[in-house]
Scaffold this active site. Sequence first.
Site, PDB file in Angstrom:
ATOM      1  N   ARG A  38       5.135  -3.586  -5.865  1.00 15.60           N
ATOM      2  CA  ARG A  38       5.686  -2.893  -7.041  1.00 15.60           C
ATOM      3  C   ARG A  38       6.420  -3.882  -7.965  1.00 15.60           C
ATOM      4  O   ARG A  38       7.473  -3.571  -8.523  1.00 15.60           O
ATOM      5  CB  ARG A  38       6.655  -1.780  -6.624  1.00 15.60           C
ATOM      6  CG  ARG A  38       6.018  -0.643  -5.877  1.00 15.60           C
ATOM      7  CD  ARG A  38       5.084   0.168  -6.757  1.00 15.60           C
ATOM      8  NE  ARG A  38       4.758   1.451  -6.176  1.00 15.60           N
ATOM      9  CZ  ARG A  38       3.791   1.674  -5.290  1.00 15.60           C
ATOM     10  NH1 ARG A  38       3.017   0.673  -4.886  1.00 15.60           N
ATOM     11  NH2 ARG A  38       3.566   2.891  -4.822  1.00 15.60           N
TER      12      ARG A  38
ATOM     13  N   SER B 104       7.104   8.242  -6.732  1.00 12.26           N
ATOM     14  CA  SER B 104       8.172   7.706  -5.882  1.00 12.26           C
ATOM     15  C   SER B 104       9.338   7.296  -6.768  1.00 12.26           C
ATOM     16  O   SER B 104       9.171   6.438  -7.635  1.00 12.26           O
ATOM     17  CB  SER B 104       7.711   6.459  -5.141  1.00 12.26           C
ATOM     18  OG  SER B 104       6.626   6.755  -4.311  1.00 12.26           O
TER      19      SER B 104
ATOM     20  N   GLU C  76      12.623   2.815  -8.107  1.00 13.08           N
ATOM     21  CA  GLU C  76      11.380   2.183  -8.527  1.00 13.08           C
ATOM     22  C   GLU C  76      11.168   2.465 -10.010  1.00 13.08           C
ATOM     23  O   GLU C  76      10.561   1.677 -10.716  1.00 13.08           O
ATOM     24  CB  GLU C  76      10.232   2.788  -7.707  1.00 13.08           C
ATOM     25  CG  GLU C  76       8.915   2.090  -7.878  1.00 13.08           C
ATOM     26  CD  GLU C  76       7.736   3.032  -7.720  1.00 13.08           C
ATOM     27  OE1 GLU C  76       7.421   3.760  -8.670  1.00 13.08           O
ATOM     28  OE2 GLU C  76       7.139   3.018  -6.640  1.00 13.08           O
TER      29      GLU C  76
HETATM   30  N1  EPU Z   1       8.065  10.186   5.397  1.00  9.63           N
HETATM   31  C1  EPU Z   1       9.006  11.055   5.916  1.00  9.63           C
HETATM   32  N2  EPU Z   1       9.573  11.963   5.079  1.00  9.63           N
HETATM   33  C2  EPU Z   1       9.243  12.060   3.772  1.00  9.63           C
HETATM   34  C3  EPU Z   1       8.284  11.164   3.231  1.00  9.63           C
HETATM   35  C4  EPU Z   1       7.700  10.226   4.070  1.00  9.63           C
HETATM   36  O1  EPU Z   1       9.326  10.994   7.098  1.00  9.63           O
HETATM   37  O2  EPU Z   1       9.784  12.925   3.100  1.00  9.63           O
HETATM   38  C5  EPU Z   1       7.395   9.237   6.307  1.00  9.63           C
HETATM   39  C6  EPU Z   1       5.931   9.664   6.516  1.00  9.63           C
HETATM   40  O3  EPU Z   1       5.808  10.566   7.569  1.00  9.63           O
HETATM   41  C7  EPU Z   1       5.262   8.344   6.837  1.00  9.63           C
HETATM   42  C8  EPU Z   1       6.047   7.346   5.999  1.00  9.63           C
HETATM   43  O4  EPU Z   1       7.299   7.959   5.683  1.00  9.63           O
HETATM   44  O5  EPU Z   1       5.442   8.017   8.195  1.00  9.63           O
HETATM   45  C9  EPU Z   1       5.313   6.928   4.759  1.00  9.63           C
HETATM   46  O6  EPU Z   1       5.048   8.038   3.932  1.00  9.63           O
HETATM   47  P1  EPU Z   1       3.793   8.087   2.906  1.00  9.63           P
HETATM   48  O7  EPU Z   1       2.548   7.691   3.605  1.00  9.63           O
HETATM   49  O8  EPU Z   1       3.825   9.394   2.214  1.00  9.63           O
HETATM   50  O9  EPU Z   1       4.029   6.911   1.882  1.00  9.63           O
HETATM   51  P2  EPU Z   1       5.375   6.329   1.214  1.00  9.63           P
HETATM   52  O10 EPU Z   1       5.681   5.018   1.810  1.00  9.63           O
HETATM   53  O11 EPU Z   1       6.421   7.375   1.226  1.00  9.63           O
HETATM   54  C10 EPU Z   1       4.081   4.954  -0.606  1.00  9.63           C
HETATM   55  C11 EPU Z   1       4.102   4.783  -2.090  1.00  9.63           C
HETATM   56  C12 EPU Z   1       3.398   5.959  -2.780  1.00  9.63           C
HETATM   57  C13 EPU Z   1       1.964   6.003  -2.279  1.00  9.63           C
HETATM   58  C14 EPU Z   1       1.995   6.152  -0.753  1.00  9.63           C
HETATM   59  C15 EPU Z   1       0.624   6.104  -0.143  1.00  9.63           C
HETATM   60  C16 EPU Z   1       6.096   3.494  -2.576  1.00  9.63           C
HETATM   61  C17 EPU Z   1       7.457   3.503  -3.164  1.00  9.63           C
HETATM   62  N3  EPU Z   1       5.459   4.659  -2.573  1.00  9.63           N
HETATM   63  O12 EPU Z   1       4.874   6.103  -0.304  1.00  9.63           O
HETATM   64  O13 EPU Z   1       3.365   5.690  -4.178  1.00  9.63           O
HETATM   65  O14 EPU Z   1       1.253   7.086  -2.869  1.00  9.63           O
HETATM   66  O15 EPU Z   1       2.753   5.064  -0.150  1.00  9.63           O
HETATM   67  O16 EPU Z   1       0.106   4.803  -0.257  1.00  9.63           O
HETATM   68  O17 EPU Z   1       5.615   2.439  -2.143  1.00  9.63           O
HETATM   69  C18 EPU Z   1       4.390   6.084  -6.292  1.00  9.63           C
HETATM   70  O18 EPU Z   1       4.607   4.883  -6.358  1.00  9.63           O
HETATM   71  O19 EPU Z   1       4.736   6.875  -7.212  1.00  9.63           O
HETATM   72  C19 EPU Z   1       3.772   6.647  -5.090  1.00  9.63           C
HETATM   73  C20 EPU Z   1       3.617   7.959  -4.924  1.00  9.63           C
END
Ligand code: EPU
Length: 338
Positions: A162, A237, A333
Amino acid sequence: MHIQKNISLKPYNTFGIAAKAKYFCEINSIEDLSEALGLDDYPDKFILSGGSNMLITKDIEALVLHINMKGIRVLKEDGHHVWIKIMAGENWHQMVLWTLEHDYGGLENMSLIPGNTGTAPIQNIGAYGVELKDTFESCEAMEIDTCQIQSFSKKACQFGYRDSYFKNEGKGKYILTSVTLRLTKKNHLLNTSYGAIESQLEKLGITSPTITDVSEAVIAIRRSKLPDPAELGNSGSFFKNPVVTRTEFEAFSAAHPEAPFYKVSEESYKIPAGWLIEQCGYKGKRYGDAGVHEKQALVLVNYADATGTEILTLAHTIMGSVKTKFGIEISPEVNIIG
Ligand code: EPU
């Protein structure tokens, strides 16, 4: 050049914050852009593109330049690849759909990301195991001081998680005008290793997926977890996932063995901010019209008429709680305007 006055920015930012622009003009071409930058009567300019990665906390006094340059064209191709040049004002997801219609591969995992193509390099957008940098060839940007167009190679963009040159040394100096990507024409390299994609494809009974199948799986996952800005104001995010050192990670993981994490390198680990925020009890909480999304705690939402300041106050409260509970700093972000 038509300059409008006192325009509500609500339709121009995906958070749906009802701040005003004192002066506003549409930029439909490179010529419009250099003309607008040369308007000495308006010394301060503010660049607004898809408005999908910002939180506006007050009215904007500067002249808002709304980047709306359109066009997608094939620059060149060989047996395996095609190079496409996309103007900055093209909506990212519409552009991804265009590549899929032409069976060009590489962007399918990044389906349905809100925002315009011209801002994608600034934060090296990414989703489901793929980042912009994986297909990025170059981009062009106008230097604000000189109105000259400059080309930036992938190396010059200094992409990180990012992150890019345009968020660091290049910040505030350039306006991106186009992006050139190199996509595959055949033997597409599918990236379905992200758990949720695999199970979605399985659910649909698809064993040898096409790029369109992967895109559809990603769209289904995003729709099930992330709010649609057309229905509920948000900026994806709101926070970045914090990256911690191995020592910090070991202490964290000993105390919270159940916590998910991604290993970035031998020395650094990324911890999902969504998990940290959920553990602090914020998931699904609502304070007036500002809230934390019920399915993804990383996303802050505007239920109707929240102000940017209300959302920002909530963000600070969350950051404080995460710091107190886990000793980990998380940071926004999205760009905070004001
Ligand atoms: N999780 C929780 N609770 C929550 C959300 C997530 O426990 O409320 C846990 C999930 O269970 C999982 C882990 O956190 O074990 C990761 O969650 P997720 O796969 O949803 O991805 P993320 O790391 O929360 C990132 C990006 C997203 C992107 C997803 C999928 C960032 C800041 N965000 O989210 O990007 O869609 O991975 O690749 O890196 C964006 O930038 O706007 C965005 C949506």
